[in-house]
Scaffold this motif. Sequence first.
Motif, PDB file in Angstrom:
ATOM      1  N   ALA A   1      -2.567  -1.136  -6.435  1.00  0.00           N
ATOM      2  CA  ALA A   1      -2.809  -1.246  -4.991  1.00  0.00           C
ATOM      3  C   ALA A   1      -2.024  -0.217  -4.185  1.00  0.00           C
ATOM      4  O   ALA A   1      -2.306  -0.011  -3.006  1.00  0.00           O
ATOM      5  CB  ALA A   1      -2.461  -2.656  -4.509  1.00  0.00           C
ATOM      6  N   ILE A   2      -1.034   0.433  -4.790  1.00  0.00           N
ATOM      7  CA  ILE A   2      -0.190   1.396  -4.073  1.00  0.00           C
ATOM      8  C   ILE A   2      -0.922   2.733  -3.994  1.00  0.00           C
ATOM      9  O   ILE A   2      -1.294   3.317  -5.016  1.00  0.00           O
ATOM     10  CB  ILE A   2       1.165   1.561  -4.776  1.00  0.00           C
ATOM     11  N   THR A   3      -1.125   3.212  -2.781  1.00  0.00           N
ATOM     12  CA  THR A   3      -1.825   4.482  -2.570  1.00  0.00           C
ATOM     13  C   THR A   3      -0.879   5.637  -2.274  1.00  0.00           C
ATOM     14  O   THR A   3      -1.200   6.789  -2.573  1.00  0.00           O
ATOM     15  CB  THR A   3      -2.823   4.350  -1.418  1.00  0.00           C
ATOM     16  N   HIS A   4       0.282   5.366  -1.656  1.00  0.00           N
ATOM     17  CA  HIS A   4       1.224   6.418  -1.278  1.00  0.00           C
ATOM     18  C   HIS A   4       2.644   5.981  -1.623  1.00  0.00           C
ATOM     19  O   HIS A   4       2.966   4.781  -1.589  1.00  0.00           O
ATOM     20  CB  HIS A   4       1.136   6.739   0.218  1.00  0.00           C
ATOM     21  N   VAL A   5       3.488   6.953  -1.901  1.00  0.00           N
ATOM     22  CA  VAL A   5       4.907   6.726  -2.174  1.00  0.00           C
ATOM     23  C   VAL A   5       5.700   7.671  -1.285  1.00  0.00           C
ATOM     24  O   VAL A   5       5.535   8.895  -1.364  1.00  0.00           O
ATOM     25  CB  VAL A   5       5.263   6.976  -3.650  1.00  0.00           C
ATOM     26  N   THR A   6       6.539   7.128  -0.415  1.00  0.00           N
ATOM     27  CA  THR A   6       7.361   7.947   0.475  1.00  0.00           C
ATOM     28  C   THR A   6       8.749   8.100  -0.122  1.00  0.00           C
ATOM     29  O   THR A   6       9.392   7.117  -0.500  1.00  0.00           O
ATOM     30  CB  THR A   6       7.467   7.307   1.865  1.00  0.00           C
ATOM     31  N   ILE A   7       9.214   9.353  -0.209  1.00  0.00           N
ATOM     32  CA  ILE A   7      10.513   9.655  -0.789  1.00  0.00           C
ATOM     33  C   ILE A   7      11.173  10.753   0.029  1.00  0.00           C
ATOM     34  O   ILE A   7      10.519  11.444   0.822  1.00  0.00           O
ATOM     35  CB  ILE A   7      10.393  10.104  -2.266  1.00  0.00           C
ATOM     36  N   ASP A   8      12.484  10.932  -0.176  1.00  0.00           N
ATOM     37  CA  ASP A   8      13.131  12.112   0.363  1.00  0.00           C
ATOM     38  C   ASP A   8      12.910  13.260  -0.624  1.00  0.00           C
ATOM     39  O   ASP A   8      12.156  13.127  -1.591  1.00  0.00           O
ATOM     40  CB  ASP A   8      14.617  11.852   0.619  1.00  0.00           C
TER      41      ASP A   8
ATOM     42  N   ARG B   1       0.824  -1.212   0.000  1.00  0.00           N
ATOM     43  CA  ARG B   1       0.000   0.000   0.000  1.00  0.00           C
ATOM     44  C   ARG B   1       0.858   1.262   0.000  1.00  0.00           C
ATOM     45  O   ARG B   1       0.539   2.230  -0.667  1.00  0.00           O
ATOM     46  CB  ARG B   1      -0.918   0.019   1.231  1.00  0.00           C
ATOM     47  N   VAL B   2       1.956   1.237   0.758  1.00  0.00           N
ATOM     48  CA  VAL B   2       2.847   2.388   0.850  1.00  0.00           C
ATOM     49  C   VAL B   2       4.223   1.942   0.376  1.00  0.00           C
ATOM     50  O   VAL B   2       4.845   1.062   0.981  1.00  0.00           O
ATOM     51  CB  VAL B   2       2.921   2.932   2.286  1.00  0.00           C
TER      52      VAL B   2
END
Length: 455
Positions: free
Chosen positions: A238-245, A169-170
Amino acid sequence: MVQGTHVQGVPPVVVSGVSRLLDLEGLAVREITADGCGGRVVHVVTADLSASACPSCGEFSTALKGHVTTRPRDIPYGTRPLRLVWHKRRWRCVDQRCARGSFTEQVPAARPGARLTRRLRAELADAVAVQHRCVAEAAAFYKVGWSTVHDAFVARVDPVLAQPLPVVRVLGIDETRRGRPVWAQDPDTGRWVLACDRWHTGFVDADGTGGLLAQVEGRSAACVSGWLLAQPASWRAAITHVTIDLSASFAKGARDGLPGAIQVADRYHLVQLANDTTTAVRQRTVRETTGRRGRKVDPAWQVRRQLLTAHERLRPAKFATMWNALLDTGEAGVEILGAYIVKEDLRSLLALAGTHPDRTLICRRLTTFYDHAAASSAPEVHRLAATVDRWWPAVLAGIETGYSNSRSEGYNRLAKHVGRDAFGFRNPVNQRRRIRWACTRQHRRAAAVKTPMPG
């Protein structure tokens, strides 16, 4: 002594206590001799009736053709070297329709023609996969070749790593350096320039138990989008969010590969950027005031660590000392304190992450941050405010959801440990395999250990 199974016309095999101590399934110890070099030679014979069955047709043979001697390597016993000598029998296949004319005996402990016993091959795989030993060190300990240990490790972990990716998901994206940068001297200018800076970009299940999903060479937008677009559409959906710098390349790659996912800016990197801004203001003001770098006699240099410490973690006496010391230095100190206040305003805003804050509270703290940044005369503070404004949708997503890229940073630490344990990697494919296995969740690794080794 226990009588073993035998074929009519062939002497029976006796399974002794020494054979049980050796514990090689299907083999019995006939005798143990010295090799003249301080080692031992264990002569074994086949003690399994099924060994006389033809591997092709399954018919049991009673027609003995001859004898064959092989020397498979086995795990060490004690401090003295030990070598196995397997005295086999060659049988003729009694089925006239079978294409195989003859065959040698085989048992579960060793394949036909194998140079290693099955359990030694499993031991080599465990040395790297479970004990995390260097391949070269394990090869030297077991006195086998480097490629032998490496092949055993690959056979153990590749089936696990080749499994379909779990639902995510993330998704966390971050880079880690692959070895040291390579510098070269320019022949024309004589200056040292960066000739090769090698990186790996990792994809992590940032809010689940999937671990490190994959690594690709490079850290460009094309590397990120290329890997994402190579995955099944159902998995990407299915991926709702992507965390990056705060990487523009990662942001573009995520937009191209996951246009429907919400990007989340990592809070740690924002705080780090604010700390760097405070340090840059302090260093610039000291240089402009004194004409040199900071020294121990400078009040701004003496309180440099307090400037980077969270306000709530500073004792009141320490905070008062820092504040008064900078005020006594005049305008330069006031400018540094202004940068410190802006840094703390940003920390106060980011502290709302994961608390399900009201939009009014977020707007109030954001306005305070912008007001103090606008009142500052430091260009570094203005750049910090511009960066927050440019990344604000991703920053807001991090505050509202509480997601971060901390798990990616943790796997980067594991990747560095793997590199140190292996004394570096020259082959990036081997490096990615070792790192991903080290970052694979324990329940998946345990299942792989319980799976019998092929051959």
